[in-house]
Design a protein around this motif. Structure first.
Motif, short mmCIF file in Angstrom:
data_model
loop_
_atom_site.label_atom_id
_atom_site.label_comp_id
_atom_site.label_asym_id
_atom_site.label_seq_id
_atom_site.Cartn_x
_atom_site.Cartn_y
_atom_site.Cartn_z
N ASP A 97 1.72 -1.90 6.66
CA ASP A 97 0.41 -2.40 6.23
C ASP A 97 -0.07 -1.62 5.02
O ASP A 97 -0.81 -2.14 4.18
N ARG A 98 0.32 -0.35 4.96
CA ARG A 98 0.05 0.49 3.80
C ARG A 98 1.35 1.22 3.46
O ARG A 98 2.09 1.64 4.36
N GLU A 131 -2.58 -2.35 -1.17
CA GLU A 131 -1.97 -1.73 0.00
C GLU A 131 -0.88 -0.73 -0.36
O GLU A 131 -0.34 -0.05 0.52
#
Length: 457
Positions: A108-109, A301
């Motif tokens: 997600d990051r 992100e």
């Protein structure tokens, strides 16, 4: 009544150098297990690179400059492997493990902290006959190689062969080159005490750089101090000079002189890890362009920091921060804060640094330093330099201090273990932290990380 499990965001950090290690540590502290953090790295340790010359010179044992990632980052999952490619659209990182197994990590990051590798120049013979100084295998190889050359020189019947084996050439008079030459001279001096050389031959260290002075990136007073210490010890410092060709038996300089030698240590600088060139995003001299918040434009992100990131220098508009350990360490901390902020934990911050000064370890009790802008030299600078390293190291402080104490009162062990051979540490490698081993799984050509073009300079 059923409870729906709340999915925790997944953060992947690629690289555990100064930037990656600090990003993982900062993020782990800020998220307090509210995010799953995965660290992808080829080795299970963080390498404190500034002390590597002391490993090559026999002052410190190899494990002293390494810190266990699993021990220091308790709530971070470690995945051993090298990143092969990054798919920004699918949000995945492909990697190859130490035994050739392939894997994929979703995120997600993403924090890219892949660092740098040896800088290559189109100089004939350098890739074949020179060795870099970016990883632990290269330091171990140099320690063994220098010891072996002194031993072979002591047994040589031909005086010219003896002189060639006792001549050590270091190309590049930046931080690394200066410290390698300074520590190397002291190391060979200790080796010949128990191995008399024929006809009064003495070890000779030659330090070359195309720049007009050593440590060209630092204050002139620090540069002058280092130059004086090196010359006083007998190091042949040659500025405005570069290598034109390297062979098995020596190097030819651009002024036409040939230097017979069996040793060429390549410290001319570094280039960003070639992995970032394959991402398809804008680069600045091979470094991935990011904004002041360390974000990759168009991908909120994705963050990048350290040597592989071109971070705007807010103190010098229009410029980018230098590729140094100090910047990488601080950028890693800023990246950790900004990733946490993107998850709703705190506010993001732009990267702005404050110069606290520099230190150069010249071996023995000597050093050059300017803490807070105050120029120091001699034993006081040496003490400040070692104190700075002890404070900066995230572990092993007592062991390092103990090795320093033992080195001050006991002779060094001049033996070669032969664990790392010449072919195990090629100069042209995207993974200087890993030594090549026989029978290692080979990746197909199309799966190799894309390399940057060699600069035409």
């Amino acid at each position: 009544m059923s409870r729906t499990a709340v999915r925790r965001p997944h953060v992947v950090i690629v690289g555990a150098g100064f930037a990656g290690f600090q990003a993982a540590r900062t993020l782990s502290r800020l998220t307090r297990r509210r995010a799953d953090i995965t660290l992808l790295n080829p080795t299970d340790y963080f390498l404190y690179l500034p002390l590597l010359p002391q490993v090559a010179a026999g002052v410190l044992e190899p494990r002293r400059v390494t810190v266990s990632l699993t021990g220091a980052l308790r709530h971070v999952r470690l995945v051993l492997g090298e990143a092969d490619g990054i798919d920004l659209a699918r949000r995945t990182v492909n990697h190859t493990g130490p035994e050739g197994d392939r894997g994929e990590l979703s995120y997600d990051r993403l924090v890219l902290a892949v660092g740098s590798v040896n800088k290559l120049l189109p100089v004939p013979g350098v890739a074949e006959h020179a060795h870099g100084f970016r990883g632990l295998p290269e330091a171990l190889y140099l320690r063994d190689h220098v010891t072996r050359q002194i031993e072979l020189a002591a047994a040589a019947e031909d005086v010219e062969v003896c002189r060639a084996r006792c001549t050590f050439v270091v190309a590049g008079a930046g931080y690394t080159g200066v410290e390698v030459a300074a520590h190397g001279e002291l190391f060979t001096r200790s080796l010949v005490r128990n191995r008399p050389l024929p006809d009064g031959v003495r070890p000779r260290w030659v330090l070359l750089d195309i720049a007009p002075r050593v440590l060209p990136e630092l204050d002139r007073r620090l540069s002058g101090t280092a130059d004086r210490v090196l010359r006083r010890r007998g190091v042949d410092v040659r500025t405005g000079t570069s290598v034109k060709e390297a062979t098995r038996d020596g190097v030819r300089l651009d002024d036409g002189e040939s230097v017979p030698t069996r040793t060429l240590v390549w410290c001319v600088g570094v280039r960003p890890d070639p992995l970032v060139a394959g991402i398809g995003k804008p680069l600045e001299r091979g470094r991935l362009l990011v904004d002041p918040f360390l974000n990759v434009p168009g991908h909120p992100e994705v963050f990048a920091c350290g040597d592989a990131a071109a971070v705007p220098d807010l103190a010098k508009p229009g410029q980018y921060t230098a590729m140094t350990a100090q910047h990488a360490w601080r950028q890693g901390k800023a990246a950790g804060h900004n990733v946490a902020a993107s998850l709703g934990l705190g506010k993001r911050r732009s990267y702005r640094h404050h110069d606290l000064g520099f230190t150069v370890d010249l071996g023995g009790a000597s050093g050059a330093a300017n803490p807070l802008g105050i120029p120091l030299s001699g034993p006081l600078a040496g003490a400040v330099t070692r104190g700075y390293h002890l404070a900066a190291m995230p572990g092993n402080r007592v062991r390092v201090a103990a090795d320093w104490l033992l080195d001050a009162v006991l002779p060094r062990q001049g033996v070669q273990l032969g664990l790392v051979r010449s072919w195990s540490v090629p100069l042209d490698t995207a993974s200087p932290e890993l030594a090549r081993v026989p029978g290692a799984p080979e990746r197909p050509e199309e799966e190799q990380p894309k390399r940057l073009e060699r600069p035409e300079e």
